[in-house]
Design an enzyme around this catalytic site. Structure first.
Site, short mmCIF file in Angstrom:
data_model
loop_
_atom_site.label_atom_id
_atom_site.label_comp_id
_atom_site.label_asym_id
_atom_site.label_seq_id
_atom_site.Cartn_x
_atom_site.Cartn_y
_atom_site.Cartn_z
N GLY A 11 0.86 -1.37 0.06
CA GLY A 11 0.03 -0.10 0.07
C GLY A 11 0.70 1.15 0.04
O GLY A 11 0.49 2.08 0.71
N ALA A 12 1.96 1.12 -0.85
CA ALA A 12 2.99 2.38 -0.88
C ALA A 12 2.25 3.60 -1.13
O ALA A 12 2.86 4.72 -0.62
CB ALA A 12 3.81 1.72 -1.89
N GLU A 37 1.94 -2.13 -4.61
CA GLU A 37 0.78 -1.54 -4.96
C GLU A 37 -0.02 -2.57 -5.90
O GLU A 37 0.47 -3.66 -6.27
CB GLU A 37 0.99 -0.23 -5.85
CG GLU A 37 0.82 0.92 -4.85
CD GLU A 37 -0.50 1.17 -4.00
OE1 GLU A 37 -1.67 0.32 -4.34
OE2 GLU A 37 -0.74 1.96 -3.07
N ARG A 38 -1.37 -2.30 -5.75
CA ARG A 38 -2.07 -3.29 -6.53
C ARG A 38 -1.92 -3.00 -7.93
O ARG A 38 -1.55 -2.07 -8.54
CB ARG A 38 -3.55 -3.23 -6.01
CG ARG A 38 -4.33 -2.04 -6.38
CD ARG A 38 -5.74 -2.16 -6.05
NE ARG A 38 -6.22 -1.28 -5.31
CZ ARG A 38 -7.16 -1.41 -4.37
NH1 ARG A 38 -7.82 -2.88 -4.47
NH2 ARG A 38 -7.89 -0.54 -3.67
N THR A 102 -3.39 -2.70 9.58
CA THR A 102 -4.56 -2.82 8.92
C THR A 102 -5.84 -2.87 10.00
O THR A 102 -5.49 -3.93 10.63
CB THR A 102 -4.73 -3.70 7.99
OG1 THR A 102 -3.61 -3.74 6.75
CG2 THR A 102 -6.03 -3.61 7.23
N ALA A 125 -1.42 -5.01 15.34
CA ALA A 125 -2.28 -4.05 16.32
C ALA A 125 -2.72 -2.94 15.72
O ALA A 125 -2.47 -2.53 14.67
CB ALA A 125 -0.90 -3.57 17.39
N ASN A 127 -3.20 -0.21 16.69
CA ASN A 127 -2.45 1.23 16.99
C ASN A 127 -0.90 0.95 17.38
O ASN A 127 -0.66 0.05 18.23
CB ASN A 127 -3.14 1.94 18.16
CG ASN A 127 -2.27 3.44 17.91
OD1 ASN A 127 -1.45 3.63 18.01
ND2 ASN A 127 -3.54 4.45 17.70
N HIS A 158 -11.50 10.74 13.87
CA HIS A 158 -10.29 10.57 12.60
C HIS A 158 -10.98 11.41 11.80
O HIS A 158 -11.94 11.75 11.44
CB HIS A 158 -10.49 8.99 12.33
CG HIS A 158 -9.65 8.11 13.36
ND1 HIS A 158 -10.18 7.62 14.42
CD2 HIS A 158 -8.26 7.83 13.14
CE1 HIS A 158 -9.50 6.71 15.06
NE2 HIS A 158 -8.29 6.83 14.35
N HIS A 159 -9.80 11.63 10.60
CA HIS A 159 -10.07 12.19 9.43
C HIS A 159 -11.20 11.68 8.39
O HIS A 159 -11.78 10.47 8.71
CB HIS A 159 -8.78 12.15 8.55
CG HIS A 159 -8.22 10.53 8.25
ND1 HIS A 159 -8.69 10.05 7.35
CD2 HIS A 159 -7.50 9.79 9.20
CE1 HIS A 159 -8.06 8.59 7.39
NE2 HIS A 159 -7.59 8.73 8.64
N LYS A 162 -11.31 7.99 6.75
CA LYS A 162 -11.32 6.79 7.49
C LYS A 162 -12.51 5.85 7.05
O LYS A 162 -13.57 6.44 7.14
CB LYS A 162 -11.05 7.06 9.03
CG LYS A 162 -10.82 5.50 9.54
CD LYS A 162 -10.33 5.76 10.99
CE LYS A 162 -10.13 4.35 11.64
NZ LYS A 162 -9.12 3.43 11.07
#
Ligand SMILES: NC(=O)C1=CN([C@@H]2O[C@H](COP(=O)(O)OP(=O)(O)OC[C@H]3O[C@@H](n4cnc5c(N)ncnc54)[C@H](OP(=O)(O)O)[C@@H]3O)[C@@H](O)[C@H]2O)C=CC1
Ligand SMILES: O=C(O)C1=N[C@H](C(=O)O)C[C@H](O)C1
Length: 269
Positions: A11-12, A37-38, A102, A125, A127, A158-159, A162
């Site tokens: 997921g660069a 990346e995909r 993730t 985790a 976080n 969160h932003h 999300k």
């Protein structure tokens, strides 16, 4: 330099992907050996440094995860649940450490990690920051000290981009509170209140999620009783805290036996 552990970032192009790439390339403890990346992503086939708007880094973004994993000791993966399950199988095949940041992973996603963890180290985790992991331990201790006269609520912000709620961190904190109380979170979880919900049920652990702007991540654990309230709070203002934690987890994982670990194991908390 060539002796340093080689790390891959999946997921660069993502918010965390780019932060991880900056963190690894500025570290003197690891080197970046691959970015994934995909298929079809416009970064594939290009130098990752140039994709990020800077000088070339000598690492070409690939959509061929097995080939890239074969060159590395660990992969750091902050993507999406279905992708993470696929990367876990590939990391196990390559025998490399899989650090999973993730969130939004459901029970069936988590169950699919188990076979991979028999062959390789997984550190997962919700976080990866030191602060949140300390807060998680504090939450467990406070919950253990208080009875159910104290209502527990976890509030997170969160932003606007999300996609999952409650956040992985909120669930970690809720799990810790439930553990402290000696109950199962599944039995007491109350998320997504809307409409005539009825009075709060004694012993429930409630969750509320705010989404907006560019908030990096904020978490409150509220213990509310008659006449007083305790609020434990963590405020993240920079995604670098998660990337530093993930790098630390990858380096720690390289020396461990296959199995599933979390940041508490890494930090020794
Ligand atoms: N544990 C922790 O400490 C933290 C966890 N997170 C979690 O990390 C994850 C990513 O967050 P963030 O970076 O903000 O999200 P972004 O959406 O910015 O990045 C996600 C990246 O993953 C890629 N991706 C998604 N699905 C796939 C797939 N099926 N195959 C390959 N690549 C895929 C995306 O590619 P594309 O653009 O093509 O979709 C994108 O590059 C979230 O789950 C978030 O909650 C975030 C911060 C800290
Ligand atoms: O998506 C995010 O941004 C974040 N996700 C993690 C979560 O779900 O808790 C960690 C952090 O709060 C940022």
């Amino acid at each position: 330099m060539a002796d340093l552990p080689g790390l891959v970032v999946t997921g660069a192009s993502g918010r965390m992907g780019q932060m991880l790439i900056r963190t690894i390339t500025s570290s003197d403890r690891a080197r970046l050996v691959g970015c994934v990346e995909r298929s079809g992503h416009d970064w594939v086939g290009r130098d990752v440094g140039e994709c990020m708007g800077g000088p070339a880094m000598g690492v070409i973004v690939s959509d061929d995860a097995p080939t890239v994993f074969a060159k590395a000791q660990a992969v750091i993966d902050f993507t999406a649940p279905t992708a993470t399950v696929e990367f876990a199988a590939l990391a196990a095949q390559a025998g490399i450490v899989h650090v999973i940041g993730t969130t939004g992973m459901e029970g069936d996603h988590i169950a699919q990690l188990t076979p991979a963890a028999t062959r390789a180290v997984i550190v997962r985790a919700g976080n990866m920051s030191l602060g949140v992991n300390l807060l998680t331990r504090l939450t467990q201790k406070v919950a253990a000290a208080l009875d159910a006269d104290w209502d527990i609520e976890v509030v997170e912000a969160h932003h606007r981009m999300k996609v999952d709620a409650p956040s992985g961190t909120a669930l970690m904190l809720g799990e810790a509170a439930a553990q402290g109380r000696g109950v199962s979170l599944t039995d007491v979880r109350d998320s997504g209140r809307d409409g005539i919900t009825g009075a709060r049920k004694r012993g429930d652990i409630g969750f509320a999620a705010i989404r907006g702007g560019d908030v990096v991540g904020e978490h409150d654990v509220i213990f509310a009783a008659d006449g007083e309230r305790i609020v434990l709070r963590h405020l993240a203002t920079d995604r670098a805290i998660f990337a530093r934690g993930a790098l630390r987890a990858a380096l720690w994982g390289i020396g461990q036996k296959p199995g599933e670990y979390d940041m508490m194991d890494v930090l020794g908390l």
